[in-house]
Design an enzyme around this catalytic site. Structure first.
Site, short mmCIF file in Angstrom:
data_model
loop_
_atom_site.label_atom_id
_atom_site.label_comp_id
_atom_site.label_asym_id
_atom_site.label_seq_id
_atom_site.Cartn_x
_atom_site.Cartn_y
_atom_site.Cartn_z
N HIS A 145 -86.66 39.18 71.50
CA HIS A 145 -85.64 40.17 71.14
C HIS A 145 -85.86 40.74 69.74
O HIS A 145 -85.28 41.78 69.39
CB HIS A 145 -84.25 39.54 71.25
CG HIS A 145 -83.18 40.48 71.68
ND1 HIS A 145 -83.14 41.80 71.29
CD2 HIS A 145 -82.09 40.30 72.46
CE1 HIS A 145 -82.07 42.39 71.82
NE2 HIS A 145 -81.43 41.50 72.54
N ASP B 256 -90.87 49.40 90.29
CA ASP B 256 -91.56 49.23 91.56
C ASP B 256 -93.03 48.97 91.26
O ASP B 256 -93.75 49.86 90.80
CB ASP B 256 -91.38 50.49 92.41
CG ASP B 256 -92.14 50.44 93.73
OD1 ASP B 256 -92.83 49.43 93.99
OD2 ASP B 256 -92.06 51.41 94.49
#
Length: 458
Positions: A168, A385
């Site tokens: 992060h 995808d």
């Protein structure tokens, strides 16, 4: 139930052309994250083409990850610290040494897609799903020796789970999903149909240029390894119709016309219902913290391709009595006003104060009477995808979870639907599920048969 088969490092290819020192300096938003956990998000895929072998999937993932890391090269590096000679502080930066991101192949052949999708199963959530994610329990400072990005491909009996862990300090949710979508585009098309978002690092004019010195002599002065007590965790679905009704209700109660957004209305609902479920005394001050993006609010605005952290958690405050004696629209309006007031001047003043007195956030700072609305349904999570079709579900690991944490995701069917992942005390979770206001707003999840019936083209 999860067995690690292999681990390997994937390096950026071709290696990026960098300055000799390879230093990637960090901003206040980045440095403030040193004690937080890695971002852990993942995709559940079902009905993969029978012609695809696991070996083919792994080879394609590694090759495309290597190409993606060329553009997002800090993720292939490691954190580094340089101490002042008089021990008067330290500089933390990313050494873009291309040591690589970690790729893990795991097997869970006794686990099915249906097991992972089991509705409201605390056992599955608490015991199984976290094992699909790498770097569990790591804080961002561990990126000095651990990879800054790791992925675990877990093969199930009838599908696969891709679990990601991203430091992060290197980037926020916007950066994380931009990277994943660029990687997925390369993976499914072999050669990207467009150039992936190139790293666009701004040295922002906040009165201080990198490098920024942290006023610590040792990491023990700011690293807190937070271990939350056991909690209940469940995913709730809000259809596009349910979201529209919440928005209409909040605006009608305030006498406004579409000024209050659907997500502001949903945040107000969760703030009210969780506070009621906790049975907090009426005089107690309670907060609703809402993660908000800085990129478009700065003047001039940051590039949408800005890679790093540029996010803050707005704090909206009311007593329990005020919150529950007024209507949904009252709470939603408080949130709306806070969002409108969050301007370029406010952001720059907050950064100026941080530079004057640097601090590092950790989860133990979050008080027990608050609700934190994290992540965002605006992120293109289902757009990832990799060439096998659309994921059937999103899940997260155990990172950055505590009582009152609510993470938001786009609903599987799209069209403005939202899924909320809620972490609460066990008794409070039961009270939330029985709360009349909550029950009236929440929707039935997409039927399991609909998710599993979609084929690769579906």
């Amino acid at each position: 139930m999860v067995e690690i088969i292999s681990k390997s490092m994937v390096k950026a290819q071709p290696p990026p052309q960098l300055p000799a020192d390879q230093k990637y300096h960090l901003t206040p938003w980045d440095l403030a994250m040193l004690s937080a956990h890695y971002i852990q998000k993942g995709h559940l895929f079902a009905n993969l083409p029978s012609t695809l072998s696991i070996e083919t999937i792994i080879n394609n993932l590694k090759t495309s990850l290597s190409a993606a890391l060329h553009h997002f090269y800090p993720l292939a590096g490691r954190l580094a610290t340089q101490h002042e000679l008089d021990n008067d502080g330290m500089y933390v930066f990313i050494d873009c040494n291309n040591e690589g991101a970690e790729f893990i192949h795991a097997d869970a052949h006794l686990v099915s897609v249906e097991d992972v999708l089991a509705p409201s199963s605390d056992d599955i959530t608490a015991l199984l799903v976290p094992s699909f994610f790498p770097l569990d329990g790591a804080v961002n400072h561990d990126g000095h020796t651990s990879p800054l990005f790791a992925v675990q491909l877990t093969v199930l009996s009838d599908g696969v789970f891709l679990g990601f862990a991203s430091n992060h300090v290197v980037g926020d949710g916007t950066s994380f999903w931009n990277f994943l979508n660029a990687w997925a585009e390369i993976a499914r098309s072999k050669l990207p149909s467009r150039s992936p978002p190139i790293l666009d690092r701004y040295l922002m004019d906040f009165g201080a240029k990198p490098p920024l010195k942290l006023p610590f002599s040792h990491e023990s002065q700011f690293i807190v390894r937070f271990h939350p007590p056991p909690f209940s965790e469940k995913v709730f679905h809000f259809s596009s119709e349910a979201m529209a009704k919440l928005k209409a209700k909040a605006n009608e109660e305030r006498g406004t016309s579409n000024i209050i957004s659907s997500f502001q209305s949903l945040s107000a609902l969760m703030w009210r219902c969780i506070t009621r479920a906790r049975r907090i005394p009426v005089e107690q001050v309670t907060n609703c913290r809402v993660a908000i993006e800085n990129r478009t609010r700065l003047r001039p605005a940051l590039s949408p391709n800005y890679f790093g952290n540029s996010v803050y958690a707005l704090c909206i405050t009311a007593t329990t009595g005020e919150l529950l004696s007024n209507e949904l629209g009252w709470a939603a309006w408080l949130i709306h006003e806070a969002v409108v007031a969050y301007t370029d001047d406010v952001i720059r003043e907050m950064v100026r104060k941080w530079v004057e007195a640097p601090m590092v956030y950790n989860a133990s700072m979050f008080d027990e009477f608050s609700v934190l609305m994290g992540s965002s349904p605006r992120f293109d999570m289902y757009g990832c995808d990799f060439g096998w079709g659309r994921a059937v579900a999103l899940r997260s690991g155990s990172a950055n979870k505590f009582y009152g944490k609510v993470s938001s995701y786009p609903g599987w069917e799209g069209c403005g639907s939202v899924d909320l992942e809620v972490c609460l005390e066990t008794e409070s979770m039961a009270a939330l599920e029985a709360d009349p206001e909550f029950r009236a707003a929440v929707s039935q999840p997409v039927p399991l048969r609909d998710l599993l019936s979609k084929n690769i083209n579906g």
